[in-house]
Design an enzyme around this catalytic site. Sequence first.
Site, PDB file in Angstrom:
ATOM      1  N   ARG A   1       0.847  -1.189   0.000  1.00  0.00           N
ATOM      2  CA  ARG A   1       0.000   0.000   0.000  1.00  0.00           C
ATOM      3  C   ARG A   1       0.887   1.244   0.000  1.00  0.00           C
ATOM      4  NH1 ARG A   1      -1.340   1.542   4.595  1.00  0.00           N
ATOM      5  NH2 ARG A   1      -2.211  -0.422   5.332  1.00  0.00           N
TER       6      ARG A   1
ATOM      7  N   TYR B   1     -15.747  18.228 -15.015  1.00  0.00           N
ATOM      8  CA  TYR B   1     -16.093  16.808 -15.119  1.00  0.00           C
ATOM      9  C   TYR B   1     -17.181  16.507 -14.079  1.00  0.00           C
ATOM     10  CZ  TYR B   1     -15.616  11.765 -14.794  1.00  0.00           C
ATOM     11  OH  TYR B   1     -15.871  10.418 -14.769  1.00  0.00           O
TER      12      TYR B   1
ATOM     13  N   ASP C   1      -6.628  20.189 -13.302  1.00  0.00           N
ATOM     14  CA  ASP C   1      -6.945  18.898 -13.907  1.00  0.00           C
ATOM     15  C   ASP C   1      -6.471  18.962 -15.361  1.00  0.00           C
ATOM     16  OD1 ASP C   1      -8.163  16.755 -15.205  1.00  0.00           O
ATOM     17  OD2 ASP C   1      -9.982  16.830 -13.980  1.00  0.00           O
TER      18      ASP C   1
ATOM     19  N   LYS D   1      -7.460   8.080 -18.973  1.00  0.00           N
ATOM     20  CA  LYS D   1      -7.728   8.643 -20.301  1.00  0.00           C
ATOM     21  C   LYS D   1      -6.471   8.566 -21.177  1.00  0.00           C
ATOM     22  CE  LYS D   1     -11.565   9.353 -18.163  1.00  0.00           C
ATOM     23  NZ  LYS D   1     -11.912  10.584 -17.488  1.00  0.00           N
TER      24      LYS D   1
HETATM   25  C1  LIG Z   1     -12.467  10.984 -16.235  1.00  0.00           C
HETATM   26  C2  LIG Z   1     -12.128  12.287 -15.669  1.00  0.00           C
HETATM   27  C3  LIG Z   1     -11.951  12.450 -14.281  1.00  0.00           C
HETATM   28  C4  LIG Z   1     -12.156  11.309 -13.302  1.00  0.00           C
HETATM   29  O1  LIG Z   1     -11.200  10.313 -13.474  1.00  0.00           O
HETATM   30  P1  LIG Z   1     -11.505   8.746 -13.137  1.00  0.00           P
HETATM   31  O2  LIG Z   1     -10.217   8.100 -13.506  1.00  0.00           O
HETATM   32  O3  LIG Z   1     -12.658   8.339 -13.991  1.00  0.00           O
HETATM   33  O4  LIG Z   1     -11.830   8.698 -11.692  1.00  0.00           O
HETATM   34  C5  LIG Z   1     -11.591  13.696 -13.824  1.00  0.00           C
HETATM   35  N1  LIG Z   1     -11.417  14.743 -14.668  1.00  0.00           N
HETATM   36  C6  LIG Z   1     -11.587  14.627 -15.999  1.00  0.00           C
HETATM   37  C7  LIG Z   1     -11.381  15.812 -16.875  1.00  0.00           C
HETATM   38  C8  LIG Z   1     -11.949  13.400 -16.533  1.00  0.00           C
HETATM   39  O5  LIG Z   1     -12.130  13.297 -17.862  1.00  0.00           O
END
Ligand SMILES: *Cc1c(COP(=O)(O)O)cnc(C)c1O
Length: 384
Positions: A51, A103, A175, A200
């Site tokens: 962990r 998001y 982000d 992504k």
């Molecule tokens: C998908 C996404 C998230 C969340 O990420 P997860 O891996 O699905 O928890 C946050 N911000 C953006 C811009 C995203 O496209």
Amino acid sequence: MKTNKLKFGTKAVHAGIEPDTATGSIMTPIYQTSTYVQDGIGDHKGYAYSRTHNPTRTPLQNALASLENGKHGLTFGSGLAAIDAVLKTLHPGDEVIAVNDLYGGTYRIFKTVFEKFGIKFLFADMRTMDQLDSLISDKTKLIWVETPTNPTLQVVDIAEVAKRTTGTDILLGVDNTFATPCLQNPLDLGADIVMHSVTKYLGGHSDVVMGALVVKDDDLAKELYALQNSCGAINGPFDHFLVLRGLKTLHLRMRQHCANGKAIVAFLSNHPKVEHINYPGLPSHPNHEVAKRQMRDFGGMISFTLKGNKLEDAQAVVKRVNVFTLAESLGGVESLIGHPATMTHASIPKEEREKSGVVDSLIRLSVGVEDAEDLINDLEQALA
Ligand SMILES: *Cc1c(COP(=O)(O)O)cnc(C)c1O
């Protein structure tokens, strides 16, 4: 390999990775273990429990830190788990100001999880700084920016926001999921924290769910590592292996995502049924100049609305595609199509989402790395 002076593509291939000292294995082994032998009490090789540390996770965390021009990288069980860790640095009474096109899951964790712990979330249209300036107070402890935003591709001037946080106790988190470190490096523009949904583009192959944070500051890193270990939202070694493998082609994939994105925007721009296109590479985009300054290219995310703004029309288009696939998520090698109002952004109240442009006919494309001609032909028949 010391990679801090190397160009991005070389870093994508090499950063964080050393041949395995035990065997010489070029690829980082999948250390599928929860624990590690100790020669005496506390006498180990830096790994005591998985962990806390795992030798398949360490190279990926270092690679991500290098690609974002940061110092410390941390991976988490998902993008939202990474955001969760950032929010846990706050205290009751603190205020967060976030960009108002977010998001959907980020909005949800703010409002349904952390609000009840006494943290207040305020939202600002950050295409200009006026609303943000009117909301900043001595309670503000975090400004949360997504740029380009999901799904309306608004662009926020990161350096301009950083002018408001530098030298204060306000953290600026960005982000960077849509742009990736290939196209934009928020830490270089004054941000304190870069966050990724690794799920992504960084993973890139739609086969893993993971999140990441990258920071420069040692104390902030220490606090976040403690949260990563204390709360335990980590991935297993196989997920880290998959992302290490995905990262090696990030620069190649992004080149194709960007080129295909441009070709599709050119096609949509001349289509009689298309009302409006959201894409930071269009000179008509309200913050095109900012995008040109802070991004190296404009990415593979596009959204557009249809003339008449009818829900049924958008639903018909997303149903008729063949090469594009109707699905949530984005950033993989395959092209995806989505309907934000009923899919990714359904958790945001209608009047809230419409304020930021998530109207009923909005269609979002995650343009993959296929041949552009096939993608355009597919959209042409679906729109016909
Ligand atoms: C998908 C996404 C998230 C969340 O990420 P997860 O891996 O699905 O928890 C946050 N911000 C953006 C811009 C995203 O496209």
